[in-house]
Design a protein around this motif. Structure first.
Motif, PDB file in Angstrom:
ATOM      1  N   ASP A  36       2.220   6.509   1.648  1.00  0.00           N
ATOM      2  CA  ASP A  36       3.407   5.592   1.579  1.00  0.00           C
ATOM      3  C   ASP A  36       4.701   6.365   1.095  1.00  0.00           C
ATOM      4  OD1 ASP A  36       2.062   3.361   2.351  1.00  0.00           O
ATOM      5  OD2 ASP A  36       2.381   2.283   0.534  1.00  0.00           O
ATOM      6  N   PRO A  42       2.152   2.184  -7.019  1.00  0.00           N
ATOM      7  CA  PRO A  42       2.407   0.692  -6.805  1.00  0.00           C
ATOM      8  C   PRO A  42       1.015   0.078  -6.361  1.00  0.00           C
ATOM      9  CG  PRO A  42       4.325   2.274  -5.553  1.00  0.00           C
ATOM     10  CD  PRO A  42       3.209   3.140  -6.133  1.00  0.00           C
ATOM     11  N   VAL A  43       0.298   0.659  -5.506  1.00  0.00           N
ATOM     12  CA  VAL A  43      -0.744  -0.067  -5.158  1.00  0.00           C
ATOM     13  C   VAL A  43      -1.749  -0.223  -6.280  1.00  0.00           C
ATOM     14  CG1 VAL A  43      -2.250   1.811  -4.079  1.00  0.00           C
ATOM     15  CG2 VAL A  43      -2.439  -0.521  -3.224  1.00  0.00           C
ATOM     16  N   VAL A  45      -0.829  -0.540  -9.528  1.00  0.00           N
ATOM     17  CA  VAL A  45       0.038  -1.676 -10.362  1.00  0.00           C
ATOM     18  C   VAL A  45      -0.754  -2.992  -9.693  1.00  0.00           C
ATOM     19  CG1 VAL A  45       2.086  -2.848 -11.119  1.00  0.00           C
ATOM     20  CG2 VAL A  45       1.866  -0.517 -11.248  1.00  0.00           C
ATOM     21  N   ARG A  46      -0.505  -3.237  -8.246  1.00  0.00           N
ATOM     22  CA  ARG A  46      -0.956  -4.437  -7.662  1.00  0.00           C
ATOM     23  C   ARG A  46      -2.452  -4.723  -8.011  1.00  0.00           C
ATOM     24  NH1 ARG A  46      -2.080  -5.161  -1.776  1.00  0.00           N
ATOM     25  NH2 ARG A  46      -2.062  -7.350  -1.421  1.00  0.00           N
ATOM     26  N   ILE A 152       5.530 -20.940  -7.400  1.00  0.00           N
ATOM     27  CA  ILE A 152       5.558 -19.960  -8.343  1.00  0.00           C
ATOM     28  C   ILE A 152       5.354 -20.303  -9.617  1.00  0.00           C
ATOM     29  CG2 ILE A 152       7.088 -18.022  -9.570  1.00  0.00           C
ATOM     30  CD1 ILE A 152       8.926 -17.938  -6.818  1.00  0.00           C
ATOM     31  N   LEU A 169       8.255 -10.357 -15.264  1.00  0.00           N
ATOM     32  CA  LEU A 169       7.322  -9.539 -14.491  1.00  0.00           C
ATOM     33  C   LEU A 169       7.898  -9.263 -12.868  1.00  0.00           C
ATOM     34  CD1 LEU A 169       4.247 -12.259 -15.065  1.00  0.00           C
ATOM     35  CD2 LEU A 169       4.391  -9.576 -15.690  1.00  0.00           C
ATOM     36  N   ALA A 172       8.872  -6.030 -11.380  1.00  0.00           N
ATOM     37  CA  ALA A 172       7.821  -4.853 -10.829  1.00  0.00           C
ATOM     38  C   ALA A 172       7.951  -4.769  -9.207  1.00  0.00           C
ATOM     39  CB  ALA A 172       6.027  -5.369 -11.035  1.00  0.00           C
ATOM     40  N   HIS A 173       8.736  -5.686  -8.429  1.00  0.00           N
ATOM     41  CA  HIS A 173       8.851  -5.346  -7.162  1.00  0.00           C
ATOM     42  C   HIS A 173       9.924  -4.576  -6.854  1.00  0.00           C
ATOM     43  CE1 HIS A 173       6.557  -9.249  -5.306  1.00  0.00           C
ATOM     44  NE2 HIS A 173       5.668  -8.414  -5.533  1.00  0.00           N
ATOM     45  N   ARG A 177       5.838  -1.402  -1.528  1.00  0.00           N
ATOM     46  CA  ARG A 177       6.422  -2.092  -0.336  1.00  0.00           C
ATOM     47  C   ARG A 177       5.397  -3.008   0.303  1.00  0.00           C
ATOM     48  NH1 ARG A 177       7.834   0.884   3.981  1.00  0.00           N
ATOM     49  NH2 ARG A 177       8.635   2.588   2.731  1.00  0.00           N
ATOM     50  N   TRP A 189      11.251  -3.112  -1.294  1.00  0.00           N
ATOM     51  CA  TRP A 189      12.492  -3.966  -2.004  1.00  0.00           C
ATOM     52  C   TRP A 189      13.550  -3.147  -2.505  1.00  0.00           C
ATOM     53  CZ3 TRP A 189       7.104  -4.791  -2.554  1.00  0.00           C
ATOM     54  CH2 TRP A 189       6.762  -6.124  -2.389  1.00  0.00           C
ATOM     55  N   THR A 233       9.521 -15.763  -1.909  1.00  0.00           N
ATOM     56  CA  THR A 233       9.383 -15.991  -3.321  1.00  0.00           C
ATOM     57  C   THR A 233      10.213 -15.257  -4.099  1.00  0.00           C
ATOM     58  OG1 THR A 233       7.478 -14.579  -3.128  1.00  0.00           O
ATOM     59  CG2 THR A 233       6.931 -16.894  -3.411  1.00  0.00           C
ATOM     60  N   PHE A 265       4.098  -8.012 -18.915  1.00  0.00           N
ATOM     61  CA  PHE A 265       2.911  -7.228 -18.117  1.00  0.00           C
ATOM     62  C   PHE A 265       1.783  -7.021 -19.070  1.00  0.00           C
ATOM     63  CE2 PHE A 265       0.688  -4.210 -15.282  1.00  0.00           C
ATOM     64  CZ  PHE A 265       1.009  -4.708 -14.121  1.00  0.00           C
TER      65      PHE A 265
HETATM   66 FE1  HIF Z   1       3.681  -8.674  -5.449  1.00  0.00          FE
HETATM   67  N1  HIF Z   1       3.530  -8.724  -3.651  1.00  0.00           N
HETATM   68  N2  HIF Z   1       3.670 -10.470  -5.546  1.00  0.00           N
HETATM   69  N3  HIF Z   1       3.563  -8.623  -7.469  1.00  0.00           N
HETATM   70  N4  HIF Z   1       3.298  -6.755  -5.547  1.00  0.00           N
HETATM   71  C1  HIF Z   1       3.154  -7.310  -2.852  1.00  0.00           C
HETATM   72  C2  HIF Z   1       3.207  -6.062  -3.182  1.00  0.00           C
HETATM   73  C3  HIF Z   1       3.261  -5.686  -4.584  1.00  0.00           C
HETATM   74  C4  HIF Z   1       3.668 -11.241  -4.489  1.00  0.00           C
HETATM   75  C5  HIF Z   1       3.536 -10.972  -2.979  1.00  0.00           C
HETATM   76  C6  HIF Z   1       3.268  -9.718  -2.534  1.00  0.00           C
HETATM   77  C7  HIF Z   1       3.977  -9.864  -8.483  1.00  0.00           C
HETATM   78  C8  HIF Z   1       4.282 -11.046  -8.117  1.00  0.00           C
HETATM   79  C9  HIF Z   1       4.052 -11.498  -6.705  1.00  0.00           C
HETATM   80  C10 HIF Z   1       3.237  -5.705  -6.684  1.00  0.00           C
HETATM   81  C11 HIF Z   1       3.388  -6.344  -8.087  1.00  0.00           C
HETATM   82  C12 HIF Z   1       3.469  -7.571  -8.425  1.00  0.00           C
HETATM   83  C13 HIF Z   1       3.235  -7.688  -1.342  1.00  0.00           C
HETATM   84  C14 HIF Z   1       3.024  -6.797  -0.346  1.00  0.00           C
HETATM   85  C15 HIF Z   1       3.335  -9.159  -1.384  1.00  0.00           C
HETATM   86  C16 HIF Z   1       2.887 -10.108  -0.055  1.00  0.00           C
HETATM   87  C17 HIF Z   1       1.448  -6.453  -0.027  1.00  0.00           C
HETATM   88  C18 HIF Z   1       1.506  -5.667   1.085  1.00  0.00           C
HETATM   89  O1  HIF Z   1       1.595  -5.984   2.393  1.00  0.00           O
HETATM   90  O2  HIF Z   1       0.959  -4.403   0.917  1.00  0.00           O
HETATM   91  C19 HIF Z   1       4.059 -12.699  -4.792  1.00  0.00           C
HETATM   92  C20 HIF Z   1       4.134 -13.902  -4.047  1.00  0.00           C
HETATM   93  C21 HIF Z   1       4.462 -12.758  -6.145  1.00  0.00           C
HETATM   94  C22 HIF Z   1       4.551 -13.890  -7.209  1.00  0.00           C
HETATM   95  C23 HIF Z   1       6.087 -14.523  -7.054  1.00  0.00           C
HETATM   96  C24 HIF Z   1       4.091  -9.277  -9.898  1.00  0.00           C
HETATM   97  C25 HIF Z   1       5.451  -9.359 -10.459  1.00  0.00           C
HETATM   98  C26 HIF Z   1       6.351  -8.867  -9.275  1.00  0.00           C
HETATM   99  C27 HIF Z   1       2.962 -10.061 -10.882  1.00  0.00           C
HETATM  100  C28 HIF Z   1       3.550  -7.894  -9.991  1.00  0.00           C
HETATM  101  O3  HIF Z   1       3.649  -7.194 -10.989  1.00  0.00           O
HETATM  102  C29 HIF Z   1       3.322  -4.464  -6.348  1.00  0.00           C
HETATM  103  C30 HIF Z   1       3.716  -3.177  -7.272  1.00  0.00           C
HETATM  104  C31 HIF Z   1       3.374  -4.253  -5.074  1.00  0.00           C
HETATM  105  C32 HIF Z   1       3.702  -3.087  -4.040  1.00  0.00           C
HETATM  106  C33 HIF Z   1       2.120  -2.822  -3.583  1.00  0.00           C
HETATM  107  C34 HIF Z   1       2.093  -1.418  -2.721  1.00  0.00           C
HETATM  108  O4  HIF Z   1       1.100  -1.202  -2.091  1.00  0.00           O
HETATM  109  O5  HIF Z   1       3.065  -0.906  -2.476  1.00  0.00           O
END
Ligand code: HIF
Length: 288
Positions: A36, A42-43, A45-46, A152, A169, A172-173, A177, A189, A233, A265
């Motif tokens: 990536d 990031p992954v 954290v997810r 949400i 929270l 964190a986005h 990606r 983002w 969202t 978090f």
């Molecule tokens: Fe995510 N999130 N998230 N998220 N997220 C994605 C990826 C990450 C939601 C949807 C998505 C949180 C809340 C929400 C991270 C961290 C957090 C993706 C993309 C989607 C669709 C997945 C992919 O295709 O690889 C939704 C609907 C949320 C509620 C509103 C948290 C707050 C922001 C709780 C949180 O910490 C992270 C980090 C990623 C990036 C993962 C990656 O592989 O790069």
């Protein structure tokens, strides 16, 4: 084998130093130019968030205790697509530090990833126990990115969070990606997806966003560069007046974001865990 914890009656009791060693080993794995944007942070954290975000405060089920995403059906839930990458990455650490539970490891790794990507210190404590397949949560507990503020709130209120914490929270986005072969959405983002900053809030407010014209799921793109994205969202956070107030506060003040993010978090990673000890550890980052 390299553990420094005291052995009492043959039982290994890990100390803070032992957990710091796990942190250091996770930190060393994160950077990888072939993956990536150059980091598994990031992954990871997810993974920590999806392991924890299944919590339901009313039935007291779900949450990070159990690490039930190791098992189908939870591993196959649509929301968890792509997280095998993070689980497999951490498997080597589990093999080396066999005494740590998966549930402690996944949450500790998320803390390490946040800190190593320039984020705040997140106090963390051990005590999670791994469960079996019977503790898997039903599908549908994690958020659906195509929905609005009502969804949400339903998801995060179920975990016990309020509006301010939801917005804290959400910063964190700034990280990572979307992948077309995971969620179907596409793109990062922010321009620095391996650094935690308050850029997510700034971009939400300062850029002009329009619907992306493509065959994929509905998402937004920034009008000026068309290289960034927002999920429906994410956009809901500036459409909703109560959420927007907090987006504006965090866009103006990175220190405030870091403080509130660390609190929210840290709490997310502890939902539903019956800890026996109060003491939390603050890990040294590799840059300290
Ligand atoms: Fe995510 N999130 N998230 N998220 N997220 C994605 C990826 C990450 C939601 C949807 C998505 C949180 C809340 C929400 C991270 C961290 C957090 C993706 C993309 C989607 C669709 C997945 C992919 O295709 O690889 C939704 C609907 C949320 C509620 C509103 C948290 C707050 C922001 C709780 C949180 O910490 C992270 C980090 C990623 C990036 C993962 C990656 O592989 O790069």
């Amino acid at each position: 084998a390299q553990a420094s914890g005291l052995k009492t009656g043959g039982v290994f009791t890990p100390t803070k130093d032992d957990f710091q060693k796990v942190y250091n080993d996770v930190a060393e794995l994160l950077e990888n130019n072939e993956y990536d944007d150059g980091s598994y942070g990031p992954v990871v954290v997810r993974l920590g968030w999806h392991a924890s975000g299944t919590y339901d405060k009313d039935t007291k089920t779900g949450g990070s205790n159990g690490a039930t995403m190791r098992f189908a059906p939870e591993s196959d839930h649509g929301a968890n697509a792509g997280l095998k990458t993070a689980r497999d990455l951490l498997e080597g650490i589990k093999q080396k530090h066999h005494w740590i539970t998966y549930s402690d490891l996944w949450t500790l790794a998320a803390v390490a990833a946040i800190q190593e990507m320039g984020g705040p210190k997140i106090p963390w404590r051990p005590g999670r126990k791994d469960g079996d397949v019977s503790a898997c949560t039903p599908d549908g507990r994690l958020p659906d990115a195509s929905k609005d503020q009502k969804h949400i709130r339903a998801i995060f209120y179920r975990m016990g969070f309020n509006d301010q914490e939801i917005v804290a929270l959400s910063g964190a986005h700034a990280l990572g990606r979307c992948h077309t072969d995971r969620s179907g959405f596409d793109g990062p983002w922010t321009f620095s997806p391996t650094m935690l900053t308050n850029d997510y809030y700034k971009l939400l407010l300062e850029e002009k966003w329009s619907w992306k014209k493509w065959n994929g799921p509905k998402q937004f793109e920034d009008v000026s560069t068309k290289s960034l994205m927002m999920l429906p969202t994410d956009m809901a956070l500036i459409k909703d007046k109560e959420f927007r107030k907090h987006v504006e506060r965090y866009a103006k003040d990175n220190d405030l974001f870091f403080k509130d993010f660390a609190d929210a978090f840290g709490r997310l990673l502890e939902l539903g865990v019956p800890f026996e000890k109060e003491e939390k550890f603050i890990f040294k980052s590799t840059s300290d």
